[in-house]
Design an enzyme around this catalytic site. Structure first.
Site, PDB file in Angstrom:
ATOM      1  N   SER A  16       0.850  -1.196   0.000  1.00 54.23           N
ATOM      2  CA  SER A  16       0.000   0.000   0.000  1.00 54.23           C
ATOM      3  C   SER A  16       0.886   1.246   0.000  1.00 54.23           C
ATOM      4  O   SER A  16       2.032   1.211   0.428  1.00 54.23           O
ATOM      5  CB  SER A  16      -0.964  -0.017   1.187  1.00 54.23           C
ATOM      6  OG  SER A  16      -0.263  -0.063   2.408  1.00 54.23           O
ATOM      7  N   ILE A  47       1.122   4.504   1.452  1.00 49.88           N
ATOM      8  CA  ILE A  47       1.747   5.150   2.609  1.00 49.88           C
ATOM      9  C   ILE A  47       2.706   4.186   3.296  1.00 49.88           C
ATOM     10  O   ILE A  47       3.816   4.570   3.684  1.00 49.88           O
ATOM     11  CB  ILE A  47       0.683   5.681   3.590  1.00 49.88           C
ATOM     12  CG1 ILE A  47      -0.113   6.829   2.943  1.00 49.88           C
ATOM     13  CG2 ILE A  47       1.326   6.166   4.890  1.00 49.88           C
ATOM     14  CD1 ILE A  47      -1.307   7.293   3.762  1.00 49.88           C
ATOM     15  N   CYS A  48       2.298   2.936   3.427  1.00 47.26           N
ATOM     16  CA  CYS A  48       3.156   1.928   4.078  1.00 47.26           C
ATOM     17  C   CYS A  48       4.481   1.772   3.340  1.00 47.26           C
ATOM     18  O   CYS A  48       5.546   1.727   3.951  1.00 47.26           O
ATOM     19  CB  CYS A  48       2.445   0.582   4.142  1.00 47.26           C
ATOM     20  SG  CYS A  48       0.917   0.614   5.083  1.00 47.26           S
ATOM     21  N   THR A  49       4.401   1.703   2.034  1.00 48.77           N
ATOM     22  CA  THR A  49       5.621   1.554   1.238  1.00 48.77           C
ATOM     23  C   THR A  49       6.529   2.759   1.435  1.00 48.77           C
ATOM     24  O   THR A  49       7.741   2.607   1.636  1.00 48.77           O
ATOM     25  CB  THR A  49       5.272   1.352  -0.251  1.00 48.77           C
ATOM     26  OG1 THR A  49       4.510   0.144  -0.368  1.00 48.77           O
ATOM     27  CG2 THR A  49       6.532   1.243  -1.098  1.00 48.77           C
ATOM     28  N   LEU A  80       8.143   2.474   5.002  1.00 46.69           N
ATOM     29  CA  LEU A  80       9.141   1.412   5.126  1.00 46.69           C
ATOM     30  C   LEU A  80      10.355   1.664   4.232  1.00 46.69           C
ATOM     31  O   LEU A  80      11.481   1.305   4.601  1.00 46.69           O
ATOM     32  CB  LEU A  80       8.515   0.053   4.838  1.00 46.69           C
ATOM     33  CG  LEU A  80       7.452  -0.398   5.858  1.00 46.69           C
ATOM     34  CD1 LEU A  80       6.888  -1.757   5.477  1.00 46.69           C
ATOM     35  CD2 LEU A  80       7.991  -0.421   7.279  1.00 46.69           C
TER      36      LEU A  80
END
Length: 165
Positions: A53, A55-57, A60
């Site tokens: 996803s 924002i997650c990418t 991280l």
């Protein structure tokens, strides 16, 4: 040093000064990873909603690109979502993450629940970060609402304060 921006009202997240709840989950390679195995090191536990996803990418990848800040603070990063180990492995390989992605897949979200970051309505973890010191005590907590990325500068400040203890 705690900044809880938004937490689910029905479950309390571990607070600064409390012992971090132990857990054991499989990483992207199917290997068991237990929090207490890192005693003597600082641990940054990063809950994220889903692999691949947006924002997650971004979050991280920022950790990946600045991993030296964590290593310099004797900190290990453990990123956790409710995805399966298979999805975690594909994600880690695609993004070239050099840290463990842990599968809180079954029982679904059990570790996220223990940390007060499981969103029952959507079946995913919120963006919660817990920095745990070498003795297993929580030293920093931030929980962001859906759709709001974490501030990487906060990680730096929290890790710097931990290094100064």
């Amino acid at each position: 040093m705690t900044e809880v921006q938004q937490a689910p009202a029905f479950v309390l997240a571990p607070q600064v000064g409390q012992l971090a709840p132990d857990f054991e989950l499989l990483n992207q390679y199917g290997e068991p990873v237990r929090l207490t195995d890192f005693q003597g090191r600082n641990v940054v536990v990063v809950f994220f909603p889903f692999a691949f996803s947006g924002i997650c990418t971004g979050e991280l990848c920022e950790i990946r690109d600045n991993i030296a800040a964590f290593k310099d603070s004797n900190a290990t990063v453990l990123a956790i979502s409710v995805d399966s180990k298979f999805a975690q492995r594909a994600y880690a390989e695609h993004e070239q993450f050099g840290f463990d992605l842990l599968a809180d897949f079954w029982p679904h979200g059990a570790v996220a629940r223990n940390y007060g970051v499981f969103d029952e309505a959507s079946g995913m973890a919120l963006r919660g970060t817990f920095i745990i010191d070498a003795s297993g005590l929580v030293q920093y907590v931030v929980i962001n609402p859906r759709g709001q990325a974490r501030d990487f500068a906060e990680y730096r400040r929290a890790l710097s304060a931990l290094a100064g203890q």
